[in-house]
Scaffold this motif. Structure first.
Motif, PDB file in Angstrom:
ATOM      1  N   LEU A 163       7.413  18.044 -11.305  1.00 59.49           N
ATOM      2  CA  LEU A 163       7.213  19.498 -11.264  1.00 59.49           C
ATOM      3  C   LEU A 163       8.553  20.215 -11.093  1.00 59.49           C
ATOM      4  O   LEU A 163       8.788  21.270 -11.672  1.00 59.49           O
ATOM      5  CB  LEU A 163       6.273  19.880 -10.107  1.00 59.49           C
ATOM      6  N   PRO A 187       3.851   7.365  -6.760  1.00 59.95           N
ATOM      7  CA  PRO A 187       3.237   8.308  -7.713  1.00 59.95           C
ATOM      8  C   PRO A 187       3.250   9.756  -7.220  1.00 59.95           C
ATOM      9  O   PRO A 187       3.486  10.677  -8.008  1.00 59.95           O
ATOM     10  CB  PRO A 187       1.785   7.813  -7.836  1.00 59.95           C
ATOM     11  N   LEU A 188       3.028   9.969  -5.929  1.00 57.57           N
ATOM     12  CA  LEU A 188       3.045  11.339  -5.411  1.00 57.57           C
ATOM     13  C   LEU A 188       4.442  11.936  -5.520  1.00 57.57           C
ATOM     14  O   LEU A 188       4.631  13.054  -6.011  1.00 57.57           O
ATOM     15  CB  LEU A 188       2.578  11.371  -3.945  1.00 57.57           C
ATOM     16  N   ALA A 235       5.390  12.622  -9.109  1.00 61.32           N
ATOM     17  CA  ALA A 235       4.727  13.823  -9.645  1.00 61.32           C
ATOM     18  C   ALA A 235       5.420  15.085  -9.131  1.00 61.32           C
ATOM     19  O   ALA A 235       5.647  16.036  -9.881  1.00 61.32           O
ATOM     20  CB  ALA A 235       3.250  13.825  -9.254  1.00 61.32           C
ATOM     21  N   ALA A 236       5.783  15.077  -7.851  1.00 60.23           N
ATOM     22  CA  ALA A 236       6.437  16.252  -7.261  1.00 60.23           C
ATOM     23  C   ALA A 236       7.797  16.482  -7.923  1.00 60.23           C
ATOM     24  O   ALA A 236       8.158  17.608  -8.270  1.00 60.23           O
ATOM     25  CB  ALA A 236       6.601  16.058  -5.754  1.00 60.23           C
ATOM     26  N   LEU A 294       9.193  14.504   2.522  1.00 58.76           N
ATOM     27  CA  LEU A 294       9.112  13.032   2.563  1.00 58.76           C
ATOM     28  C   LEU A 294      10.289  12.412   1.813  1.00 58.76           C
ATOM     29  O   LEU A 294      10.860  11.411   2.266  1.00 58.76           O
ATOM     30  CB  LEU A 294       7.784  12.553   1.960  1.00 58.76           C
ATOM     31  N   PRO A 310       5.870  16.569  -0.236  1.00 56.75           N
ATOM     32  CA  PRO A 310       6.597  15.490  -0.911  1.00 56.75           C
ATOM     33  C   PRO A 310       8.123  15.602  -0.816  1.00 56.75           C
ATOM     34  O   PRO A 310       8.806  14.576  -0.703  1.00 56.75           O
ATOM     35  CB  PRO A 310       6.109  15.576  -2.364  1.00 56.75           C
ATOM     36  N   SER A 339       2.801   2.006  -3.211  1.00 57.48           N
ATOM     37  CA  SER A 339       1.862   2.191  -4.320  1.00 57.48           C
ATOM     38  C   SER A 339       1.280   3.596  -4.299  1.00 57.48           C
ATOM     39  O   SER A 339       0.908   4.141  -5.337  1.00 57.48           O
ATOM     40  CB  SER A 339       0.712   1.175  -4.223  1.00 57.48           C
ATOM     41  N   LEU A 340       1.190   4.193  -3.122  1.00 55.13           N
ATOM     42  CA  LEU A 340       0.683   5.559  -3.001  1.00 55.13           C
ATOM     43  C   LEU A 340       1.814   6.580  -3.063  1.00 55.13           C
ATOM     44  O   LEU A 340       1.716   7.622  -3.711  1.00 55.13           O
ATOM     45  CB  LEU A 340      -0.048   5.726  -1.664  1.00 55.13           C
ATOM     46  N   LEU A 341       2.891   6.263  -2.364  1.00 51.78           N
ATOM     47  CA  LEU A 341       3.965   7.245  -2.192  1.00 51.78           C
ATOM     48  C   LEU A 341       4.720   7.501  -3.500  1.00 51.78           C
ATOM     49  O   LEU A 341       5.029   8.646  -3.830  1.00 51.78           O
ATOM     50  CB  LEU A 341       4.926   6.723  -1.108  1.00 51.78           C
ATOM     51  N   ILE A 382       0.842  -1.203   0.000  1.00 52.86           N
ATOM     52  CA  ILE A 382       0.000   0.000   0.000  1.00 52.86           C
ATOM     53  C   ILE A 382       0.876   1.252   0.000  1.00 52.86           C
ATOM     54  O   ILE A 382       0.716   2.142  -0.826  1.00 52.86           O
ATOM     55  CB  ILE A 382      -0.952   0.022   1.221  1.00 52.86           C
ATOM     56  N   ILE A 383       1.846   1.299   0.915  1.00 57.16           N
ATOM     57  CA  ILE A 383       2.588   2.550   1.103  1.00 57.16           C
ATOM     58  C   ILE A 383       3.253   3.019  -0.175  1.00 57.16           C
ATOM     59  O   ILE A 383       3.052   4.134  -0.623  1.00 57.16           O
ATOM     60  CB  ILE A 383       3.668   2.418   2.210  1.00 57.16           C
TER      61      ILE A 383
END
Lengths: 314, 314
Positions: B230, B222-223, B226-227, B258, B255, B218-220, B215-216
């Motif tokens: 940018l 992509p975020l 994306a950051a 993190l 992000p 798989s979410l982290l 889970i972690i």
């Protein structure tokens, strides 16, 4: 040049908030609406905002929590003169001018903020209609969430004075403004709009280049998409996914809680924008669209706004 | 069956933490290490953990902040008997057994937790070597971050008693355990491992199916991706991106903060795993890899661990 007269185009959710907040911060604000019917739909939104501002200011005056967009110094809310702020809200409410006469609405505008529906052709037509009515000085900003300013710049007749100024919903507390120019935006116009954002209590987030989705949605969409992917693939349920995210990143809100705030209709629209949603029923996007529609939207579970989405509220 | 005897394979960052935490919570723990040199590298890690646990417990005893993994009821840390917990830490430290004899290490193991380096072939070879030495009862769990249990299940000789149990770093405070079976994992073994995770103070996050990244990540991923997109595209700087994220989602960490915690070497490894990084120098991944290497890694800016990454620490 100093921005003083602001004209907001459209009285929808954001248009009414931008207008009220700008007036609250002392700007002279005119709202342009297409028809008397639009005026009748907009006035109750302004009435509601006025009640909210008075309520929030009274709460803060009595030691309650403070909305950052309402006070001059959010780091030091105790320093605010709440009676003066309440008077500002009254002045804002009575000072707002609504008109269906576009020429009159923009005749002395320093800044026009366009907050119409998210439809490119409608915006292009509107900008073309407005262009000959604008004084030389006017800067034009669009609050579009998804369209790039470069796609609309020429229609304004003043590409160098055109850029995007993008607000979040509930701007008196979610006081972010993303500022994004296009290739031909004059840095002076950009700076004036950034200053305006600050002057109406927003924290200006300055993008150096054009980017679809700005900063917020460029980050949020991949996270929310990944979370929804875990759900449709049956990896884990929303509560487990949110809890994992919150524990791993110290965040107070997980992706499904954020989706409930964003609204499931928006989530559905985002997934319907993917081409494979319409061509491959087995792909993640198509399965997600089906899940959102059948299990949530068709059952009236649209998120926080209807009291239930992935979670129940109250 | 009840899990009582736990054997941890490997004494790296996570291996030593899993071993110490399990011992602290009253399990009988053996650490298997390949060589005497490995024992000599592992012992200082256990010494350090022991100091941290004593320090944290003493802080909490004196009214300081409490690490959730250290107390029986994190919702009610005041109810903890800190002298008893300090005694538990002493017993854990003195009770840990380190051995280079695999047969002896696993001869009465109820649970083996594999925490070797992230190398599929090494894991397959190890599981095959261990298989004939295991008693019938033993459940085998891998702490792999990136490999799926189905890819290793057969090598264990007991696919139905094999699954993934994935920890975050600093497990005494980041007390999450992701539990993930594969197609043939016996639900009883899955439940026993979930219960074990809870018994050693973790919040068990139960995945219903296999998923790379759990889970972690798989979410982290992509975020964070994306950051970083940018940033390399020059849309905005890390501070602006973080601030926008934090304001929009009420999160305490953006992000790039993190990323500094995850470590920029890991971020670099993730981007180097993309094929286009190596074939198309103009693609986002290649430009990001170059930026991370030249501006951060080569300058010793690896994140929180070296005191500087995207931000400076102290």
């Amino acid at each position: 040049m100093v921005i003083k007269n602001v004209t907001v185009i459209g009285g929808g959710v954001l248009g009414s908030q931008i207008a009220y907040q700008s007036a609250y911060k002392g700007f002279t604000v005119t709202i342009y609406l297409r028809s008397d019917a639009s005026i009748q739909r907009t006035q109750p939104k302004l009435d509601r905002l006025h009640r909210i501002y008075l309520e929030e200011l009274n709460k803060a005056k009595n030691g309650g929590p403070v909305c950052d967009g309402l006070v001059p110094d959010p780091q030091n809310p105790a320093s605010a003169d709440y009676d003066a702020l309440l008077a500002q809200a009254e002045a804002a409410y009575t000072g707002l001018r609504l008109t269906t006469d576009l020429a009159e609405a923009v005749q002395d505008a320093d800044l026009v903020v366009e907050a119409m529906a998210e439809n490119l052709q409608q915006k292009l037509d509107f900008f073309a209609q407005m262009a000959p009515l604008l004084p030389e000085k006017t800067i034009v900003a669009t609050n579009s969430s998804t369209l790039l300013p470069s796609a609309m710049a020429d229609s304004t007749g003043r590409p160098e004075k055109f850029l995007a100024l993008h607000f979040a919903n509930n701007i008196w507390k979610q006081n972010i403004a993303e500022i994004m120019g296009h290739d031909r935006t004059d840095p002076a116009a950009y700076d004036l709009v950034a200053q305006f954002a600050e002057d109406i209590g927003m924290v200006p987030m300055k993008l150096r280049k054009e980017k679809a989705g700005y900063i917020i949605n460029s980050l949020l969409v991949p996270l929310l998409s990944a979370a929804q992917g875990l759900l449709v693939d049956g990896i884990a349920d929303p509560a487990t996914i949110d809890k994992t995210w919150m524990m791993a990143t110290c965040a107070p809100l997980g992706p499904f809680r954020l989706l409930d705030i964003v609204g499931l209709t928006t989530a559905y629209n985002v997934v319907m924008n993917h081409e494979d949603t319409h061509t491959d029923p087995t792909c993640m996007h198509a399965r997600l669209a089906k899940l959102l529609k059948e299990e949530y939207i068709d059952k009236g579970k649209l998120g926080v706004i209807t009291g239930e989405g992935f979670y129940k509220y109250q």
